[in-house]
Design a protein around this motif. Structure first.
Motif, PDB file in Angstrom:
ATOM      1  N   VAL A 128       2.829  70.057 -54.499  1.00 29.91           N
ATOM      2  CA  VAL A 128       1.976  70.428 -55.270  1.00 29.91           C
ATOM      3  C   VAL A 128       2.300  71.105 -56.510  1.00 29.91           C
ATOM      4  CG1 VAL A 128      -0.262  71.688 -55.262  1.00 29.91           C
ATOM      5  CG2 VAL A 128       0.339  70.102 -53.402  1.00 29.91           C
ATOM      6  N   PHE A 166      -5.539  76.693 -58.225  1.00 23.82           N
ATOM      7  CA  PHE A 166      -5.059  76.439 -56.912  1.00 23.82           C
ATOM      8  C   PHE A 166      -5.174  77.888 -56.106  1.00 23.82           C
ATOM      9  CE2 PHE A 166      -0.605  75.030 -54.865  1.00 23.82           C
ATOM     10  CZ  PHE A 166      -1.456  74.531 -53.976  1.00 23.82           C
ATOM     11  N   SER A 186      -7.225  77.571 -52.586  1.00 21.63           N
ATOM     12  CA  SER A 186      -6.511  78.040 -51.414  1.00 21.63           C
ATOM     13  C   SER A 186      -7.291  79.374 -50.699  1.00 21.63           C
ATOM     14  CB  SER A 186      -4.999  78.478 -51.911  1.00 21.63           C
ATOM     15  OG  SER A 186      -4.351  79.144 -50.641  1.00 21.63           O
ATOM     16  N   LEU A 222       1.703  70.378 -60.513  1.00 28.54           N
ATOM     17  CA  LEU A 222       1.107  71.073 -61.465  1.00 28.54           C
ATOM     18  C   LEU A 222       2.004  71.183 -62.511  1.00 28.54           C
ATOM     19  CD1 LEU A 222      -0.246  73.960 -59.035  1.00 28.54           C
ATOM     20  CD2 LEU A 222      -1.450  72.181 -60.047  1.00 28.54           C
TER      21      LEU A 222
END
Length: 384
Positions: A61, A83, A87, A65
């Motif tokens: 991930v 993110f 999260s 990004l």
């Protein structure tokens, strides 16, 4: 180990206080019945996220990004903001602090930029971004019980406005303070393949399915526990050596249990009367600011968990309870012990060789915490 020892000490203190004050056994059993689902969720979600990290889900991930940032640090930072917020909202603030911190630090080093803005983004949003859903913070799970189990969507409906403001304010402050670092560019480098594609796919699918399950109306410990069991079985087959006792956050469980017991027992010494005098009453904007302010100060003096428990009796309406959550969730940005997420974050930074002095951390926190708590509380008060 220190967290576990402190927790054991708190359990001992709480037990002594309960004996001295003559706390009824039924009250202690009621406290246990209330907190065991919360602690089981913490254990399960920690196992899930640790195993997902071992499967390289978070690394992939992060690399995606970096590619999406197209060589512009400010764009990459914006993705990290999203993110970290997502999260925290769905996997809890402690998860963000533990797992996203090494991701963003290694990512910053990989592209050759200062890791401090990324690291601060992680810890600030781990705290301030924990107002969206019950699963975002242990305090929210406790408050949901007091709100008669409104569920994930009902909770989000109450908290969405202050939650958005609590994310926006720290982002603006970070953007101003670190504008020079964020204006730099970097070269995009494609990462390597994952070591075990089977583990990666299983972990990614479990995480994708877990997110809607956490807001489905089920008690959150149920989908989290199912996800932990499924991933554990997959790892037994593919990489058994990863399954070790240290995956279980026993120190956090002991620490949280000690806090719960100590604060609950301290009510027998008149704690409730003191906090009621400090927090006042009423639901006017000034009253809500007072509740949130007392919550923020309490979190920074003690810790956000005992601060919430001590102040919970003043949450006599949904509005006052949300204001209290704003204070204890978005306010602990000054002292290192204000939230367990901050302590976990700093331990990860030290392990990665990144140094930020607590004086620097506290100085920035003294700016952003009052701004965040004040703006989020006013936004909530004015939109109710």
């Amino acid at each position: 180990m220190r967290t576990g020892l402190v927790g054991a000490g708190l359990l001992l203190v709480g037990a002594v206080l309960a004996l001295v004050t003559g706390t009824p056994v039924d009250d202690l059993l009621a406290l246990g019945e209330r907190i065991w689902p919360v602690l089981l969720f913490v254990v399960a979600i920690t196992v899930v996220t640790e195993l997902a990290a071992e499967a390289e889900v978070f690394r992939v991930v992060a690399e995606k990004l970096a590619r999406l940032g197209r060589g512009r640090t400010v764009v990459l930072w914006a993705f990290i903001v999203v993110f970290a917020t997502v999260s925290t909202a769905f996997l809890s603030l402690d998860t963000t602090a533990v797992l996203l911190t090494p991701v963003v630090v290694l990512l910053a080093r990989h592209i050759g930029v200062n890791p401090i803005p990324f690291a601060l983004t992680t810890v600030w949003l781990a705290n301030t971004g924990s107002l969206f859903l019950p699963v975002s913070n242990l305090t929210n799970l406790l408050a949901e019980h007091k709100l008669d189990g409104v569920g994930a969507f009902g909770f989000a409906a109450l908290s969405i406005v202050p939650a958005l403001v609590a994310v926006a304010v720290p982002v603006v402050v970070l953007g101003i303070v670190y504008r020079e670092e964020l204006a730099r560019s970097y070269e995009v480098d494609v990462g390597g393949p994952v070591a075990d594609p089977v583990l990666f796919r299983w972990s990614a699918v479990v995480l994708v399915l877990l997110v809607p399950a956490l807001v489905s109306g089920l008690e959150v410990w149920i989908p989290a526990l199912v996800a932990a069991v499924v991933l554990s079985i997959v790892f037994v087959v593919r990489r058994r050596e990863v399954l070790r006792f240290s995956l279980i956050p026993w120190q956090l469980v002991v620490f949280a249990a000690g806090l719960f017991l100590t604060v609950d027992a301290a009510r027998g010494f008149g704690l409730t009367a003191v906090v009621e005098a400090l927090a006042g009453s009423g639901s006017a904007p000034a009253d809500l600011l007072r509740v949130a302010g007392v919550g923020a100060v309490g979190a920074n003096l003690l810790n956000n968990l005992p601060a919430y428990l001590a102040l919970e009796p003043v949450g006599t309406s949904p509005e006052r309870l949300v204001a209290l959550l704003i204070g204890v969730n978005a306010g602990p940005l000054v002292t290192p012990w204000a939230s367990l997420a901050t302590l976990l974050w700093h331990e990860r930074l030290r392990g990665l060789g990144v140094e930020i002095s607590w004086w620097r951390f506290a100085g920035l926190g003294l700016i952003v915490a009052p701004l965040t708590v004040g703006a989020a509380t006013l936004a909530f008060a004015l939109t109710r």
